[in-house]
Scaffold this motif. Structure first.
Motif, mmCIF file in Angstrom:
data_model
loop_
_atom_site.group_PDB
_atom_site.id
_atom_site.type_symbol
_atom_site.label_atom_id
_atom_site.label_comp_id
_atom_site.label_asym_id
_atom_site.label_seq_id
_atom_site.Cartn_x
_atom_site.Cartn_y
_atom_site.Cartn_z
ATOM 1 N N SER A 1 0.770 -1.180 0.003
ATOM 2 C CA SER A 1 0.054 -0.028 -0.110
ATOM 3 C C SER A 1 0.867 1.294 -0.103
ATOM 4 O O SER A 1 1.472 1.550 0.824
ATOM 5 C CB SER A 1 -0.914 0.176 1.411
ATOM 6 N N GLN A 2 1.026 1.801 -1.045
ATOM 7 C CA GLN A 2 2.157 2.989 -1.197
ATOM 8 C C GLN A 2 1.394 4.207 -0.361
ATOM 9 O O GLN A 2 2.203 5.053 0.193
ATOM 10 C CB GLN A 2 1.910 3.436 -2.795
ATOM 11 N N VAL A 3 -0.021 4.456 -0.331
ATOM 12 C CA VAL A 3 -0.480 5.587 0.393
ATOM 13 C C VAL A 3 -0.153 5.301 2.072
ATOM 14 O O VAL A 3 -0.516 6.463 2.760
ATOM 15 C CB VAL A 3 -1.930 5.774 0.192
ATOM 16 N N ASP A 4 0.310 4.286 2.362
ATOM 17 C CA ASP A 4 0.641 3.947 3.787
ATOM 18 C C ASP A 4 1.911 4.039 4.209
ATOM 19 O O ASP A 4 2.502 3.874 5.181
ATOM 20 C CB ASP A 4 -0.218 2.730 4.476
ATOM 21 N N THR A 5 2.936 4.273 3.134
ATOM 22 C CA THR A 5 4.482 3.900 3.071
ATOM 23 C C THR A 5 5.220 4.781 2.376
ATOM 24 O O THR A 5 5.880 5.626 3.150
ATOM 25 C CB THR A 5 4.730 2.317 2.567
ATOM 26 N N LEU A 6 5.241 5.128 1.267
ATOM 27 C CA LEU A 6 6.218 5.761 0.438
ATOM 28 C C LEU A 6 5.383 7.030 -0.241
ATOM 29 O O LEU A 6 6.084 7.844 -0.973
ATOM 30 C CB LEU A 6 6.944 5.065 -0.528
ATOM 31 N N ASP A 7 4.226 7.222 -0.443
ATOM 32 C CA ASP A 7 3.254 8.026 -1.485
ATOM 33 C C ASP A 7 2.450 8.820 -0.447
ATOM 34 O O ASP A 7 1.247 8.519 -0.523
ATOM 35 C CB ASP A 7 2.589 7.346 -2.447
ATOM 36 N N TYR A 8 2.941 9.914 0.162
ATOM 37 C CA TYR A 8 2.346 10.839 1.080
ATOM 38 C C TYR A 8 1.065 11.626 0.290
ATOM 39 O O TYR A 8 1.454 12.116 -0.587
ATOM 40 C CB TYR A 8 2.823 11.766 2.008
ATOM 41 N N LYS A 9 -0.333 11.565 0.722
ATOM 42 C CA LYS A 9 -1.286 12.370 0.183
ATOM 43 C C LYS A 9 -2.105 13.242 1.193
ATOM 44 O O LYS A 9 -2.820 12.611 1.927
ATOM 45 C CB LYS A 9 -2.168 11.418 -0.480
ATOM 46 N N PRO A 10 -1.467 14.484 1.528
ATOM 47 C CA PRO A 10 -2.401 15.344 2.265
ATOM 48 C C PRO A 10 -3.683 15.304 2.263
ATOM 49 O O PRO A 10 -4.512 15.160 3.145
ATOM 50 C CB PRO A 10 -1.519 16.560 2.490
ATOM 51 N N GLN A 11 -4.191 15.479 0.855
ATOM 52 C CA GLN A 11 -5.679 15.751 0.722
ATOM 53 C C GLN A 11 -6.349 14.309 0.792
ATOM 54 O O GLN A 11 -7.586 14.554 1.465
ATOM 55 C CB GLN A 11 -5.861 15.986 -1.031
ATOM 56 N N GLY B 1 -0.108 -1.296 -6.972
ATOM 57 C CA GLY B 1 -0.254 -0.682 -5.664
ATOM 58 C C GLY B 1 -1.531 -1.148 -5.074
ATOM 59 O O GLY B 1 -2.422 -2.109 -5.214
ATOM 60 N N ARG B 2 -2.075 -0.143 -4.075
ATOM 61 C CA ARG B 2 -3.534 -0.293 -3.504
ATOM 62 C C ARG B 2 -4.248 0.800 -3.719
ATOM 63 O O ARG B 2 -4.003 2.009 -3.522
ATOM 64 C CB ARG B 2 -3.201 -1.027 -2.255
ATOM 65 N N LEU B 3 -5.461 0.762 -3.536
ATOM 66 C CA LEU B 3 -6.391 1.944 -3.550
ATOM 67 C C LEU B 3 -6.505 2.689 -2.022
ATOM 68 O O LEU B 3 -6.171 2.309 -1.265
ATOM 69 C CB LEU B 3 -7.849 1.495 -3.934
ATOM 70 N N GLY C 1 -8.838 -2.760 5.110
ATOM 71 C CA GLY C 1 -8.106 -3.147 4.059
ATOM 72 C C GLY C 1 -8.248 -2.365 2.793
ATOM 73 O O GLY C 1 -9.000 -1.153 2.982
ATOM 74 N N ARG C 2 -7.481 -2.657 1.756
ATOM 75 C CA ARG C 2 -7.560 -1.684 0.542
ATOM 76 C C ARG C 2 -7.647 -2.791 -0.547
ATOM 77 O O ARG C 2 -6.655 -3.755 -0.503
ATOM 78 C CB ARG C 2 -6.336 -0.780 0.728
#
Length: 466
Positions: free
Chosen positions: A80-90, A374-376, A384-385
């Protein structure tokens, strides 16, 4: 020729009596004489030019590059990239709201912070890797074709997701194009290969000659059938006899296409008996190195052992090493699962980068880290994702790539690649270029047409080149 004569001979199972019987059956008295001669074992002599007898000899790249080898750290199951290496403030700000593509947006429960001179955002799950962000080159706009794990894993490894014809793996293509530096070792080794999706297809050679396929080992260094059952000199004479028989058979129209690969594999296996056990015995490493990687017994230390083995194999001249951490398919139990997997991969990955750099190997070694997709950013169930093939990252480090650089981006929620989009074929084309190979000219004729890793697609992303 009888059916007994028309089969490939295995020198690791033949006895002296069987050898004599084979010679008497008509395989030739010269071969028998080679068994009976009291000669010293032959020494391997490295060749600088590939020949039919030495197909794995090193070949020069098609154009000058720094990279000589690749280490691929494969996170099987889709991290899951949004939990590890792809930060998304929005995503964090809109947690609980309906996303643009439907579903409930779910922000990460893990803290992100900036690291290095580049200010790269990394999750608290990767504190050790975060110290190396200024070495990394992120590819943030990747996408692929299918959300099914088996097809996506095979496509990542071979370039073809659903082809009726099995394709060679990218490691096999590298071997075909460049050979290997150490003629006493396999040029392509896969440690704990992907256990769930695709099996041997992911490290096979398909229609390329069999000697280009990967050699499978596990994280304890176990390689089946490598221990000699006889003295070295006797075994060398047995192999000479059997290889003579197999080469005689290779001239027969009924000989299988794989025969030359079998002949080469026997020779390589003989050489490996003296080299591989010592090379894979990581207990010989100083304690401070073992501690740096986090080596410990049991399954929790598997990835650390793989990383240290990968460094040792690469240092010995192996062209392509892949290591695998399974278990990233978090449709549920996402948060506990991420804590477990990241804790098992964070320290070893960081230690590998530091070790390669300290030894001067990062200058000519290319490290690749990532998953099949990746994951949603939306929720699946309570914790889960689901799969995401439209936008996800991987990273590179080392020879030939920019340090502390990001290429491409996903949208504000981490769902769609919107900048610097790279398909799997673009990744393959770029990796080959970093190794000095033109993906359009690295071809192999089979069944009346030219095949290549990237088939008829693929663009080299030169923006990431140092």
């Amino acid at each position: 020729m009888s059916s007994e004569q028309s089969s490939i001979i295995n020198p690791y199972s033949i006895t002296r009596r069987q050898a004599l019987k084979a010679a008497n059956a008509g395989f030739g008295y010269l071969a028998l004489a080679s068994l009976l001669r009291e000669t010293a074992p032959r020494q391997a002599v490295a060749s600088q030019q590939a020949t039919p007898e030495r197909p794995l000899a090193p070949k020069p790249p098609q154009f000058p590059v720094k990279a000589k080898r690749i280490i691929f750290l494969f996170m099987e199951g889709a991290m899951s990239q949004v939990d590890t290496l792809d930060y998304k403030p929005q995503l964090q700000a809109n947690d609980g709201k309906v996303g643009p593509g439907g579903g409930t947006l779910t922000g990460s429960k893990f803290k992100f912070s900036q690291h290095g001179e580049t200010g790269t955002w990394v999750s608290e799950l990767y504190p050790n890797l975060a110290r190396h962000v200024d070495k990394l080159c992120f590819l943030r706009g990747l996408h692929t074709d299918t959300p099914a794990h088996p097809q996506a894993v095979i496509q990542l490894h071979t370039g073809a997701a659903q082809a009726q014809l099995t394709r060679p793996s990218m490691g096999a293509w590298l071997m075909y194009g460049l050979g290997t530096e150490n003629q006493d070792l396999p040029g392509y080794i896969t440690i704990n290969p992907p256990p769930n999706f695709g099996g041997a297809v992911n490290y096979g050679s398909a229609f390329l000659p069999a000697h280009y396929q990967g050699t499978k080992i596990n994280d304890s260094g176990y390689l089946p059938n490598i221990k000699a059952e006889t003295s070295t000199s006797l075994q060398r004479r047995q192999i000479d006899l059997i290889q003579s028989m197999n080469r005689d058979f290779s001239g027969n129209p009924s000989a299988p296409d794989q025969l030359e690969g079998v002949i080469q594999s026997y020779e390589l296996a003989f050489k490996m008996q003296g080299k591989v056990p010592e090379l894979l015995d990581i207990s010989s490493e100083p304690q401070h190195v073992l501690d740096a990687y986090g080596v410990k017994p049991g399954p929790q230390g598997a990835f650390a052992r793989q990383c240290l083995m990968a460094r040792r194999l690469s240092e010995a001249g192996v062209r392509f090493v892949e290591i695998c951490q399974p278990g990233w398919d978090h449709h549920n139990n996402l948060h506990k699962g991420l804590i477990k997997n990241c804790s098992e991969t964070d320290q070893p990955t960081a230690a590998l980068l530091a070790d390669l750099e300290q030894r001067g190997m990062l200058e000519d070694t290319l490290v690749l880290f990532g998953s099949e997709f990746g994951r949603l950013p939306t929720a699946q169930g309570q914790d889960g994702r689901d799969h995401n093939i439209t936008g996800y990252p991987m990273w590179l480090a080392g020879a030939g790539v920019k340090r502390g650089f990001s290429y491409g981006a996903t949208d504000e929620y981490g769902r769609l690649a919107v900048e610097g989009r790279m398909h799997t074929t673009d990744l393959h084309a770029t990796l080959l270029a970093l190794m000095g190979l033109d993906h359009e000219s690295l071809t192999y004729e089979y069944a009346g047409r030219d095949f290549r890793l990237t088939d008829v697609k693929g663009n080299v992303v030169r923006e990431i080149f140092a």
